[in-house]
Design an enzyme around this catalytic site. Structure first.
Site, mmCIF file in Angstrom:
data_model
loop_
_atom_site.group_PDB
_atom_site.id
_atom_site.type_symbol
_atom_site.label_atom_id
_atom_site.label_comp_id
_atom_site.label_asym_id
_atom_site.label_seq_id
_atom_site.Cartn_x
_atom_site.Cartn_y
_atom_site.Cartn_z
ATOM 1 N N TYR A 112 -1.311 -0.490 10.269
ATOM 2 C CA TYR A 112 -1.501 -1.017 8.906
ATOM 3 C C TYR A 112 -0.343 -0.565 8.015
ATOM 4 O O TYR A 112 0.237 -1.366 7.279
ATOM 5 C CB TYR A 112 -2.838 -0.503 8.372
ATOM 6 C CG TYR A 112 -3.121 -0.758 6.913
ATOM 7 C CD1 TYR A 112 -3.617 -1.989 6.487
ATOM 8 C CD2 TYR A 112 -2.935 0.241 5.960
ATOM 9 C CE1 TYR A 112 -3.912 -2.211 5.147
ATOM 10 C CE2 TYR A 112 -3.224 0.026 4.625
ATOM 11 C CZ TYR A 112 -3.715 -1.208 4.221
ATOM 12 O OH TYR A 112 -4.004 -1.421 2.897
ATOM 13 N N SER B 128 0.862 -1.196 0.000
ATOM 14 C CA SER B 128 0.000 0.000 0.000
ATOM 15 C C SER B 128 0.890 1.236 0.000
ATOM 16 O O SER B 128 2.009 1.204 0.550
ATOM 17 C CB SER B 128 -0.871 0.016 1.257
ATOM 18 O OG SER B 128 -1.528 1.263 1.374
HETATM 19 P P1 NAP Z 1 -11.593 -5.545 0.527
HETATM 20 O O1 NAP Z 1 -12.464 -4.961 -0.521
HETATM 21 O O2 NAP Z 1 -11.875 -5.258 1.963
HETATM 22 O O3 NAP Z 1 -11.559 -7.134 0.306
HETATM 23 C C1 NAP Z 1 -10.794 -7.897 1.192
HETATM 24 C C2 NAP Z 1 -10.688 -9.313 0.668
HETATM 25 O O4 NAP Z 1 -9.781 -10.025 1.517
HETATM 26 C C3 NAP Z 1 -12.017 -10.061 0.719
HETATM 27 O O5 NAP Z 1 -12.019 -10.970 -0.357
HETATM 28 C C4 NAP Z 1 -11.934 -10.779 2.070
HETATM 29 O O6 NAP Z 1 -12.694 -11.987 2.103
HETATM 30 C C5 NAP Z 1 -10.458 -11.116 2.114
HETATM 31 N N1 NAP Z 1 -9.925 -11.312 3.455
HETATM 32 C C6 NAP Z 1 -9.922 -10.437 4.507
HETATM 33 N N2 NAP Z 1 -9.324 -10.999 5.565
HETATM 34 C C7 NAP Z 1 -8.948 -12.247 5.195
HETATM 35 C C8 NAP Z 1 -8.316 -13.322 5.854
HETATM 36 N N3 NAP Z 1 -7.936 -13.228 7.133
HETATM 37 N N4 NAP Z 1 -8.097 -14.473 5.154
HETATM 38 C C9 NAP Z 1 -8.473 -14.580 3.861
HETATM 39 N N5 NAP Z 1 -9.097 -13.603 3.176
HETATM 40 C C10 NAP Z 1 -9.328 -12.447 3.854
HETATM 41 O O7 NAP Z 1 -10.049 -5.135 0.303
HETATM 42 P P2 NAP Z 1 -9.324 -4.468 -0.973
HETATM 43 O O8 NAP Z 1 -9.504 -3.015 -0.881
HETATM 44 O O9 NAP Z 1 -9.674 -5.204 -2.203
HETATM 45 O O10 NAP Z 1 -7.794 -4.745 -0.578
HETATM 46 C C11 NAP Z 1 -7.055 -5.835 -1.100
HETATM 47 C C12 NAP Z 1 -5.587 -5.624 -0.761
HETATM 48 O O11 NAP Z 1 -5.141 -4.375 -1.290
HETATM 49 C C13 NAP Z 1 -5.293 -5.589 0.750
HETATM 50 O O12 NAP Z 1 -4.062 -6.226 1.010
HETATM 51 C C14 NAP Z 1 -5.215 -4.104 1.027
HETATM 52 O O13 NAP Z 1 -4.416 -3.827 2.158
HETATM 53 C C15 NAP Z 1 -4.575 -3.594 -0.257
HETATM 54 N N6 NAP Z 1 -4.810 -2.181 -0.490
HETATM 55 C C16 NAP Z 1 -6.069 -1.681 -0.698
HETATM 56 C C17 NAP Z 1 -6.227 -0.305 -0.896
HETATM 57 C C18 NAP Z 1 -7.582 0.337 -1.127
HETATM 58 O O14 NAP Z 1 -7.656 1.583 -1.125
HETATM 59 N N7 NAP Z 1 -8.638 -0.414 -1.344
HETATM 60 C C19 NAP Z 1 -5.125 0.544 -0.876
HETATM 61 C C20 NAP Z 1 -3.878 -0.003 -0.660
HETATM 62 C C21 NAP Z 1 -3.722 -1.362 -0.468
HETATM 63 P P3 NAP Z 1 -14.279 -12.008 2.500
HETATM 64 O O15 NAP Z 1 -15.002 -11.530 1.249
HETATM 65 O O16 NAP Z 1 -14.552 -13.439 2.823
HETATM 66 O O17 NAP Z 1 -14.456 -11.067 3.637
#
Ligand code: NAP
Length: 250
Positions: free
Chosen positions: A159, A145
């Site tokens: 985080y 991130s």
């Molecule tokens: P999201 O929309 O909250 O989706 C999270 C996903 O991870 C869901 O599929 C969830 O499964 C799964 N998950 C959560 N905890 C888990 C666990 N303990 N074991 C297995 N699966 C788990 O998140 P996102 O925004 O797509 O983020 C994805 C990645 O990108 C993360 O690593 C996040 O830190 C990174 N990121 C995101 C952003 C942003 O702005 N969105 C920015 C920087 C980095 P369920 O559907 O079963 O809950």
């Protein structure tokens, strides 16, 4: 047993992971979609892939626990019999807080899922992909991130620190397995419009922060997935240990 390239996407049920799974299937990967609690969302992604003629399976497993990781890699072995790529995507935030308000339990969860889980999943992937272990090579993409660089003061410094660890792990593992056919890279997304912000109690965070992004908007999960697919692909055959910002200039 699949003969196509097999990709494991942790947290593939929603957000960036779901976009990666869909795009990977379009590009010919068989995809194993991991989720932790939302089976319906994981099923929907797999069903969409199958309706387009692709191959997808789902597996429940908490990447923050050893039992969960064991279940995920059992599914890799039993349902596909090979592994060619890992998108180490599963990640969580927590309610916004200052560091002087953070409990030990919060930090344990934050690091168990965002750091230790990613290292353990990469370890299991290397055991299956590295030529040192009899594998045929492969590619790992870690989701870091921009928080790793910006520090996320007043929101979630824990985080951000976990993502800093992901960056360092990416560089170290890349160098460790570079001569074994395994490439390891990371993406640093900026503000991406997914459910993750609501899970931290700030459902409007992407919209609210958009004006602070040089491009004046949040990014989409698809835009991050494009970069992930590039790093997984042979187009990136000489790219390893790289951390790519996908952040609209943030
Ligand atoms: P999201 O929309 O909250 O989706 C999270 C996903 O991870 C869901 O599929 C969830 O499964 C799964 N998950 C959560 N905890 C888990 C666990 N303990 N074991 C297995 N699966 C788990 O998140 P996102 O925004 O797509 O983020 C994805 C990645 O990108 C993360 O690593 C996040 O830190 C990174 N990121 C995101 C952003 C942003 O702005 N969105 C920015 C920087 C980095 P369920 O559907 O079963 O809950």
């Amino acid at each position: 047993m699949a003969h196509e390239k097999v990709l494991l996407v942790t947290g593939g049920s929603r957000g960036i992971g779901a976009a990666v799974a869909l795009k990977a299937a379009e590009q010919g990967w068989s995809v194993l979609i991991n989720y932790v609690s939302n089976a319906q969302a994981a099923d929907a992604v797999a069903a969409k892939i199958r309706s387009l003629g692709g191959a997808a399976e789902i597996v429940q497993g908490d990447t923050g626990s050893e039992d969960g990781i064991a279940a995920i890699f059992r599914a890799v072995d039993e349902r596909f019999g090979r592994l060619d790529g890992l998108v180490n995507n599963a990640g969580v935030v927590d309610q916004t807080a200052r560091v002087d308000e953070m409990s030990r339990e919060r930090l344990d969860r934050m690091f168990a899922i965002n750091v230790v889980g990613k290292i353990r999943c990469a370890s299991e992937a290397v055991k299956r992909m590295s030529t040192r272990h009899g594998g045929q090579g492969g590619s790992i993409v870690n989701l870091s991130s921009m928080a790793a660089v910006l520090g996320s003061p007043g929101q979630y410094v824990d985080y951000a620190a976990a993502k800093g660890a992901v960056d360092t792990f990416t560089v170290g593992l890349a160098r460790e397995v570079a001569a074994e056919g395994v490439r390891v890279n990371a993406i640093r997304p900026g503000i991406i419009d997914t459910d993750i912000h609501a899970s931290g109690g700030l459902p409007d965070r992407a919209k609210d922060l958009a004006p602070s992004v040089p491009m004046q908007r949040a990014g989409t999960a698809d835009e991050v997935a494009e970069a992930v697919l590039y790093l997984l692909s042979p187009h990136a055959s000489y790219v390893t240990g790289t951390i790519m910002n996908v952040s609209g200039g943030r």
